[in-house]
Design a protein around this motif. Structure first.
Motif, PDB file in Angstrom:
ATOM      1  N   TYR A 184       1.901  -6.346  -3.022  1.00  0.00           N
ATOM      2  CA  TYR A 184       1.894  -7.604  -2.260  1.00  0.00           C
ATOM      3  C   TYR A 184       2.618  -8.710  -3.024  1.00  0.00           C
ATOM      4  N   CYS A 185       2.263  -8.893  -4.288  1.00  0.00           N
ATOM      5  CA  CYS A 185       2.869  -9.967  -5.081  1.00  0.00           C
ATOM      6  C   CYS A 185       4.368  -9.736  -5.272  1.00  0.00           C
ATOM      7  N   PHE A 186       4.750  -8.489  -5.554  1.00  0.00           N
ATOM      8  CA  PHE A 186       6.173  -8.219  -5.757  1.00  0.00           C
ATOM      9  C   PHE A 186       6.964  -8.487  -4.477  1.00  0.00           C
ATOM     10  N   GLU A 187       6.466  -7.979  -3.350  1.00  0.00           N
ATOM     11  CA  GLU A 187       7.174  -8.174  -2.088  1.00  0.00           C
ATOM     12  C   GLU A 187       7.211  -9.649  -1.694  1.00  0.00           C
ATOM     13  N   TYR A 188       6.116 -10.370  -1.950  1.00  0.00           N
ATOM     14  CA  TYR A 188       6.061 -11.796  -1.599  1.00  0.00           C
ATOM     15  C   TYR A 188       6.991 -12.613  -2.494  1.00  0.00           C
ATOM     16  N   LEU A 189       6.980 -12.330  -3.803  1.00  0.00           N
ATOM     17  CA  LEU A 189       7.868 -13.036  -4.727  1.00  0.00           C
ATOM     18  C   LEU A 189       9.333 -12.714  -4.435  1.00  0.00           C
ATOM     19  N   LYS A 190       9.598 -11.462  -4.107  1.00  0.00           N
ATOM     20  CA  LYS A 190      10.954 -11.045  -3.738  1.00  0.00           C
ATOM     21  C   LYS A 190      11.427 -11.825  -2.509  1.00  0.00           C
ATOM     22  N   TRP A 191      10.579 -11.903  -1.510  1.00  0.00           N
ATOM     23  CA  TRP A 191      10.897 -12.658  -0.299  1.00  0.00           C
ATOM     24  C   TRP A 191      11.114 -14.134  -0.624  1.00  0.00           C
ATOM     25  N   PRO A 217      17.413  -9.575 -13.461  1.00  0.00           N
ATOM     26  CA  PRO A 217      16.440 -10.485 -14.085  1.00  0.00           C
ATOM     27  C   PRO A 217      15.354 -10.936 -13.108  1.00  0.00           C
ATOM     28  N   ALA A 218      15.735 -11.177 -11.850  1.00  0.00           N
ATOM     29  CA  ALA A 218      14.748 -11.587 -10.844  1.00  0.00           C
ATOM     30  C   ALA A 218      13.774 -10.452 -10.547  1.00  0.00           C
ATOM     31  N   LYS A 219      14.294  -9.217 -10.497  1.00  0.00           N
ATOM     32  CA  LYS A 219      13.414  -8.054 -10.298  1.00  0.00           C
ATOM     33  C   LYS A 219      12.373  -7.979 -11.408  1.00  0.00           C
ATOM     34  N   LEU A 220      12.819  -8.145 -12.652  1.00  0.00           N
ATOM     35  CA  LEU A 220      11.913  -8.041 -13.801  1.00  0.00           C
ATOM     36  C   LEU A 220      10.855  -9.141 -13.768  1.00  0.00           C
ATOM     37  N   ILE A 221      11.253 -10.357 -13.437  1.00  0.00           N
ATOM     38  CA  ILE A 221      10.305 -11.477 -13.391  1.00  0.00           C
ATOM     39  C   ILE A 221       9.283 -11.270 -12.276  1.00  0.00           C
ATOM     40  N   CYS A 222       9.743 -10.902 -11.093  1.00  0.00           N
ATOM     41  CA  CYS A 222       8.836 -10.662  -9.972  1.00  0.00           C
ATOM     42  C   CYS A 222       7.861  -9.521 -10.283  1.00  0.00           C
ATOM     43  N   GLY A 223       8.378  -8.454 -10.872  1.00  0.00           N
ATOM     44  CA  GLY A 223       7.528  -7.329 -11.233  1.00  0.00           C
ATOM     45  C   GLY A 223       6.514  -7.683 -12.301  1.00  0.00           C
ATOM     46  N   GLY A 224       6.927  -8.446 -13.302  1.00  0.00           N
ATOM     47  CA  GLY A 224       6.018  -8.852 -14.370  1.00  0.00           C
ATOM     48  C   GLY A 224       4.888  -9.730 -13.863  1.00  0.00           C
ATOM     49  N   LEU A 225       5.208 -10.693 -13.017  1.00  0.00           N
ATOM     50  CA  LEU A 225       4.178 -11.568 -12.445  1.00  0.00           C
ATOM     51  C   LEU A 225       3.222 -10.782 -11.553  1.00  0.00           C
ATOM     52  N   ALA A 226       3.765  -9.833 -10.801  1.00  0.00           N
ATOM     53  CA  ALA A 226       2.915  -8.995  -9.947  1.00  0.00           C
ATOM     54  C   ALA A 226       1.952  -8.166 -10.788  1.00  0.00           C
ATOM     55  N   GLY A 227       2.449  -7.609 -11.898  1.00  0.00           N
ATOM     56  CA  GLY A 227       1.594  -6.824 -12.786  1.00  0.00           C
ATOM     57  C   GLY A 227       0.498  -7.645 -13.416  1.00  0.00           C
ATOM     58  N   ALA A 228       0.813  -8.867 -13.842  1.00  0.00           N
ATOM     59  CA  ALA A 228      -0.191  -9.745 -14.469  1.00  0.00           C
ATOM     60  C   ALA A 228      -1.304 -10.090 -13.493  1.00  0.00           C
ATOM     61  N   ALA A 229      -0.946 -10.422 -12.262  1.00  0.00           N
ATOM     62  CA  ALA A 229      -1.948 -10.772 -11.254  1.00  0.00           C
ATOM     63  C   ALA A 229      -2.857  -9.588 -10.936  1.00  0.00           C
ATOM     64  N   ALA A 230      -2.256  -8.418 -10.762  1.00  0.00           N
ATOM     65  CA  ALA A 230      -3.038  -7.236 -10.393  1.00  0.00           C
ATOM     66  C   ALA A 230      -3.984  -6.815 -11.505  1.00  0.00           C
ATOM     67  N   GLN A 231      -3.517  -6.828 -12.757  1.00  0.00           N
ATOM     68  CA  GLN A 231      -4.351  -6.400 -13.882  1.00  0.00           C
ATOM     69  C   GLN A 231      -5.513  -7.344 -14.125  1.00  0.00           C
ATOM     70  N   SER A 232      -5.323  -8.627 -13.910  1.00  0.00           N
ATOM     71  CA  SER A 232      -6.389  -9.607 -14.143  1.00  0.00           C
ATOM     72  C   SER A 232      -7.611  -9.316 -13.283  1.00  0.00           C
ATOM     73  N   VAL A 233      -7.381  -8.833 -12.082  1.00  0.00           N
ATOM     74  CA  VAL A 233      -8.477  -8.578 -11.139  1.00  0.00           C
ATOM     75  C   VAL A 233      -9.136  -7.220 -11.387  1.00  0.00           C
ATOM     76  N   SER A 234      -8.337  -6.207 -11.681  1.00  0.00           N
ATOM     77  CA  SER A 234      -8.847  -4.827 -11.680  1.00  0.00           C
ATOM     78  C   SER A 234      -9.228  -4.288 -13.061  1.00  0.00           C
ATOM     79  N   TYR A 235      -9.009  -5.044 -14.132  1.00  0.00           N
ATOM     80  CA  TYR A 235      -9.153  -4.492 -15.478  1.00  0.00           C
ATOM     81  C   TYR A 235     -10.549  -3.949 -15.816  1.00  0.00           C
ATOM     82  N   PRO A 236     -11.661  -4.647 -15.488  1.00  0.00           N
ATOM     83  CA  PRO A 236     -12.982  -4.094 -15.842  1.00  0.00           C
ATOM     84  C   PRO A 236     -13.218  -2.690 -15.299  1.00  0.00           C
ATOM     85  N   LEU A 237     -12.693  -2.403 -14.137  1.00  0.00           N
ATOM     86  CA  LEU A 237     -12.855  -1.067 -13.571  1.00  0.00           C
ATOM     87  C   LEU A 237     -11.980  -0.044 -14.294  1.00  0.00           C
ATOM     88  N   ASP A 238     -10.885  -0.505 -14.873  1.00  0.00           N
ATOM     89  CA  ASP A 238     -10.050   0.385 -15.688  1.00  0.00           C
ATOM     90  C   ASP A 238     -10.789   0.770 -16.967  1.00  0.00           C
TER      91      ASP A 238
END
Length: 314
Positions: A184-191, A217-238
């Motif tokens: 979601y974050c990657f597709e939204y940031l890409k858009w 560079p834009a791909k890398l930034i969008c992907g990095g931000l998407a990864g940070a957001a997703a990990q912040s929420v799901s990490y305890p279950l990991d």
């Protein structure tokens, strides 16, 4: 009809290849950080007092530089089908859900991403368990000699197929926010890049007049931000998943194999929030941000090379 079926078959095969390559490149990029993360998450006795850098130095000093990649062979066996399935499933679910929630809505990307993550992890989870066991081993204290030996030993001595799927429930619970938010974050940031700053972040698509594709560079930034957001929420279950996967390696940690919520309570009660449920979070950001960035970027580049990406027309 035959032409359509052939095009669909080619679409699926090309997406599987793009996704598999993206997964292998991204995971190999962060493999040393992955191993240290597993050792910290599960409180390996040799790394109780270590952080990220001291953990890496300790592995190099006491084992070898190659030990940083321990378990990466099993990871590659797992990650190709996992990433291939995840990215291809996402493309198919996204097609099916397109327009269901109205024009301009991005909720379909979250649902497609979550469903793709669930599909991929269900098919490849035993390989993740094996990879975690191999990565947790310290030189001189090996229990398993390789992927096949680990699989057979776990199956025979710990309860069959159920043992290979230990920690599966928290993985599914964590996969919904993780995969859903990642896509979601990657597709939204890409858009957003294409809509608001196309001259700085995009170039014209060769296959589609008027279409745009992101610059690297834009791909890398969008992907990095998407990864940070997703990990912040799901990490305890990991963390919960890892403790359950590794629980039977020692009698002292066997109580972590009793169930998802029981394990969550044990981790919180024994180690608290920061040093328990979020233990290893700093290294997780260090690995997750570049990993997701490289994964999405490699996937998008492979799609462009294989003429799958027709660009976005706003």
């Amino acid at each position: 009809m035959a032409v359509t079926e052939n095009k669909n078959f080619q679409f699926v095969c090309k997406n599987l290849l793009c996704g598999g390559i993206a997964g292998m490149v991204s995971k190999t990029t962060v493999a040393p950080l992955d191993r240290v993360k597993i050792l910290l998450q599960a409180h390996n006795r040799h790394h109780e007092s270590h952080g990220v850098y001291s953990g890496i130095k300790h592995i190099i000093k006491t084992e070898s530089p190659w030990a940083l990649y321990k378990g990466n062979g099993a990871q590659m066996v797992r990650i190709f089908p996992y990433a291939a399935t995840q990215f291809t499933s996402f493309e198919m679910y996204k097609r099916y859900l397109d327009g269901v929630f109205g024009a301009g809505s991005h909720i379909d990307k979250f649902i497609a991403g979550a469903a793709a993550g669930l599909t991929a992890v269900t098919l490849t989870y035993p390989l993740d368990t094996i990879r975690a066991r191999l990565a947790f081993q310290i030189s001189g204290e090996h229990v398993y000699t390789g992927i096949a030996h680990a699989a057979v030993t776990i199956f025979k001595e710990e309860g069959g197929a159920r043992a290979l799927y230990r920690g599966f429930v928290p993985t599914l619970m964590g996969m919904v926010p993780y995969a859903g938010l990642s896509f979601y974050c990657f597709e939204y940031l890409k858009w957003g890049c294409m809509k608001y700053v196309p001259s700085q972040t995009c170039r014209p698509c060769k296959k589609n007049t008027g279409g745009l594709v992101l610059l690297l560079p834009a791909k890398l930034i969008c992907g990095g931000l998407a990864g940070a957001a997703a990990q912040s929420v799901s990490y305890p279950l990991d963390v919960t998943r890892r403790r359950m996967q590794l629980a039977m390696l020692s009698p002292a940690t066997a109580h972590y194999a009793k169930g998802t919520f029981t394990t969550l309570r044990h981790i919180y009660k024994e180690h608290g929030l920061v040093r328990g449920l979020y233990r290893g979070m700093s290294i997780n950001y260090m690995r997750a941000i570049p990993m997701v960035a490289v994964s999405f970027s490699t996937y998008e580049l492979c799609k462009q090379i294989l003429d799958l990406d027709t660009g976005l027309t706003l």
